[in-house]
Design a protein around this motif. Structure first.
Motif, PDB file in Angstrom:
ATOM      1  N   GLY A  82      55.795 -27.809  13.130  1.00 46.04           N
ATOM      2  CA  GLY A  82      54.631 -27.862  12.254  1.00 46.04           C
ATOM      3  C   GLY A  82      53.430 -27.166  12.871  1.00 46.04           C
ATOM      4  O   GLY A  82      52.628 -26.533  12.169  1.00 46.04           O
ATOM      5  N   ARG A  85      53.444 -23.519  12.070  1.00 46.20           N
ATOM      6  CA  ARG A  85      53.020 -23.243  10.682  1.00 46.20           C
ATOM      7  C   ARG A  85      51.503 -23.428  10.565  1.00 46.20           C
ATOM      8  O   ARG A  85      50.819 -22.688   9.875  1.00 46.20           O
ATOM      9  N   ARG A  86      50.988 -24.437  11.261  1.00 47.64           N
ATOM     10  CA  ARG A  86      49.536 -24.688  11.231  1.00 47.64           C
ATOM     11  C   ARG A  86      48.764 -23.445  11.671  1.00 47.64           C
ATOM     12  O   ARG A  86      47.812 -23.020  11.015  1.00 47.64           O
ATOM     13  N   TYR A 133      45.673 -28.504   4.705  1.00 52.35           N
ATOM     14  CA  TYR A 133      47.123 -28.679   4.807  1.00 52.35           C
ATOM     15  C   TYR A 133      47.671 -28.120   6.123  1.00 52.35           C
ATOM     16  O   TYR A 133      48.707 -28.584   6.604  1.00 52.35           O
ATOM     17  N   ALA A 134      46.974 -27.133   6.702  1.00 49.87           N
ATOM     18  CA  ALA A 134      47.368 -26.675   8.044  1.00 49.87           C
ATOM     19  C   ALA A 134      47.305 -27.854   9.009  1.00 49.87           C
ATOM     20  O   ALA A 134      48.205 -28.065   9.829  1.00 49.87           O
ATOM     21  N   ALA A 137      50.340 -30.057   8.717  1.00 49.26           N
ATOM     22  CA  ALA A 137      51.676 -29.488   8.923  1.00 49.26           C
ATOM     23  C   ALA A 137      52.413 -30.097  10.121  1.00 49.26           C
ATOM     24  O   ALA A 137      53.639 -30.198  10.113  1.00 49.26           O
ATOM     25  N   ASP A 138      51.680 -30.524  11.151  1.00 45.48           N
ATOM     26  CA  ASP A 138      52.370 -31.110  12.317  1.00 45.48           C
ATOM     27  C   ASP A 138      52.255 -32.641  12.314  1.00 45.48           C
ATOM     28  O   ASP A 138      52.418 -33.288  13.348  1.00 45.48           O
ATOM     29  N   ALA A 185      52.794 -25.709   4.064  1.00 50.34           N
ATOM     30  CA  ALA A 185      52.694 -26.686   5.157  1.00 50.34           C
ATOM     31  C   ALA A 185      53.968 -27.520   5.246  1.00 50.34           C
ATOM     32  O   ALA A 185      54.440 -27.851   6.339  1.00 50.34           O
ATOM     33  N   LEU A 483      50.764 -32.994  -0.835  1.00 47.35           N
ATOM     34  CA  LEU A 483      51.780 -32.557   0.128  1.00 47.35           C
ATOM     35  C   LEU A 483      53.133 -33.206  -0.190  1.00 47.35           C
ATOM     36  O   LEU A 483      54.183 -32.562  -0.101  1.00 47.35           O
TER      37      LEU A 483
END
Ligand code: TAP
Length: 496
Positions: A82, A85-86, A133-134, A137-138, A185, A483
């Motif tokens: 994640g 992606r962030r 949403y970033a 993501a994790d 995300a 999400l």
């Protein structure tokens, strides 16, 4: 009638952007449609074409879905940590901020939206949705379950797969990022179809997504018509979920297509006919401002528009006077003019539809208090319009007009306001203006709608879920619920 901009707009047009991206974006490349067909994108300020854009059809959707499927089943995106992606989403957001002038100008000429609003508010806020949403993501975690048997279990939250995102024309940037950001995300891959009226910004965002480092095939954009490209997405056997925003009529078609194809998951954010209820104890000035904003913001092309305004009898006459006074200062004109608060409607079809509702209102016996006519010689401008003497059964009080048209109605009691506010097939939003906390609490709990604004309107935030009750749809965009639409739960069970 409302004030009008003087028509000499050239001094405001600091820079009309060059339109660089007009092809489909599939598997990381801009490509022509398989058929080679294109369609016109129109500037609603003039009614003239500003670009020809690739017309994607079923074959193009198939190619885009194949790319998205490959990227989901075998590509890095769903498998990245994640945090990776962030980092990419944050870069994507930064690129949006760096290009905000060009994006805002593009959207202003494609959709007739206000340039300065886009530049300072809407597009920066859309970039913030990506950052929100970033940050999530994790932090996508399941649960550990004790279970009642001699087993233990944990849940995994996995990306739902390939998603189809079908976007309307009223908030092209905001809607694009409201759907794309949580889907990215979550680790999904996607095919996005922007509305035929406003395809340009989606293609620009696709270009920025590549620069940000989003791998090929993850984010695909197929421009084209809803009846072809859109319908191919909703009936596709290899798309796992569709998130749609638009009319209730098309929402119904999407649900049917999902049912008769692969039973894909769907979420629908549809039409509305939202009430704004002004109680006797309201501050008249504030209430009139909210009522005007509620129906005129974004030229009334907004699903949560407060188009039914109920005003309690004790304040009614003062409210009407205040509204008339304030409406005169509402400037309609070129969306690049900083004084202007209302640009042109998105296209001729929408312009004609709104004017025909105004004619209906007159024929049905409502009284035209303000406006009611087109503005200017060219383009799709309409005066801010307010009807009084409206009854609940008139078409202007029942149908979503999606334009700058308010139906003003008088009520006596709290109970009456609740009953009439709920007497609609829709349930997207409602506003309440009162200083009485008890009234605010009672009414907000009694109204069947997804968002209630007390002494404010259009108070959106990336952290606040948003969506409808009743025929306004189901599922939520924004917030952590936004999400979860792109995740599915897997339970993993072991004996202990
Ligand atoms: P819709 O037809 O609902 O358009 C929304 C999106 O759905 C567009 O991308 C459209 O494509 C696509 N679409 C159309 N037919 C489709 C189909 N059979 N299968 C899959 N996708 C399809 O809205 P509209 O015609 O633009 O506007 C009509 C009315 O809808 C408005 O007057 C307003 O009342 C309402 N509306 C509501 C919203 C919101 S936010 N609730 C937004 C827009 C419009 P194309 O447009 O590219 O053909």
């Amino acid at each position: 009638m409302a004030a009008q901009s003087n028509g000499n707009y050239s001094k405001y047009l600091t820079k009309i952007p060059e339109i660089k991206f007009t092809q489909l974006f599939i598997n990381g490349e801009f490509v022509d449609s398989t058929s080679g067909k294109t369609f016109e994108s129109i500037d609603p300020r003039t009614g003239e074409a500003i670009a020809r854009v690739a017309e994607g059809e079923k074959e193009d959707v198939d190619v885009a879905v194949k790319a998205a499927r490959e990227a989901f089943d075998h590509g890095p995106w769903p498998r990245l940590p994640g945090s990776a992606r962030r980092r990419i989403l944050l870069k994507f957001a930064d690129l949006i901020n760096e290009n905000v002038d060009e994006l805002a100008a593009l959207e202003a000429i494609d959709a007739g939206k206000l340039f300065y609003w886009l530049k300072t508010q809407e597009i920066p806020q859309a970039a913030e949705i990506l950052r929100y949403y970033a940050g999530a993501a994790d932090k996508i975690h399941g649960e550990t379950l004790k279970m009642s048997s001699e087993h233990q279990a944990y849940t995994l939250l996995e990306p739902i797969g390939v998603v189809g995102l079908i976007i309307p024309w009223n908030f092209p940037s905001m809607m694009f990022l409201m759907k794309v950001a949580p889907a990215l995300a979550a680790g999904c891959t996607m095919v996005v179809k922007p509305a035929e009226q406003t395809p340009l910004s989606a293609l620009y965002y696709a270009h920025l997504s590549k620069l940000a480092g989003i791998p090929d095939g993850v984010l695909n954009v197929v421009t084209g018509y809803g009846s072809k490209a859109g319908a191919s997405i909703s009936s596709h056997m290899d798309i796992d979920k569709v998130s749609f925003t638009g009319s209730t009529e098309v929402g119904r078609l999407i649900m049917q297509a999902a049912a008769t194809s692969n039973l894909k998951a769907i979420s629908l954010e549809l039409g509305g006919k939202s009430p704004l209820i002004v109680f006797d104890d309201a501050e008249v000035d504030q209430a009139a401002d909210l009522a005007l904003l509620g129906v005129l913001f974004n030229k009334g092309e907004i699903c949560v528009a407060g188009s039914r305004v109920f005003v309690q009898e004790g304040i009614y006459d003062r409210f009407v006077e205040k509204l008339r006074e304030k409406a005169k200062t509402w400037v309609v004109g070129d969306p690049f003019d900083p004084k202007v608060r209302q640009g042109p409607q998105v296209d001729k079809k929408q312009f004609d539809k709104i004017l025909s509702y105004i004619e209906h209102g007159k024929r049905e016996g409502a009284t035209l208090l303000i406006g009611g006519k087109p503005c200017g010689e060219t383009g799709y401008y309409i005066e801010p319009t307010v009807f009084t003497d409206v009854t609940d059964n008139m078409m202007i009080a029942k149908d979503e007009i999606f334009g700058p048209v308010m139906s003003l109605m008088k009520f006596k009691s709290v109970e009456e306001a609740i009953q009439r506010a709920n007497a609609t097939r829709y349930g997207l939003a409602a506003g309440i203006v009162t200083r009485d906390l008890n009234v605010a609490n009672t009414v907000s709990r009694s109204i069947r709608a997804g968002v209630i604004w007390i002494n404010c309107y259009f108070a959106f935030d990336r952290d606040c879920p948003y969506g409808g009750f009743k025929m306004s749809g189901f599922g939520r965009d924004l917030g952590m619920q936004g999400l979860s639409q792109y995740l599915q739960v897997k339970s993993v069970v072991t004996p202990i």
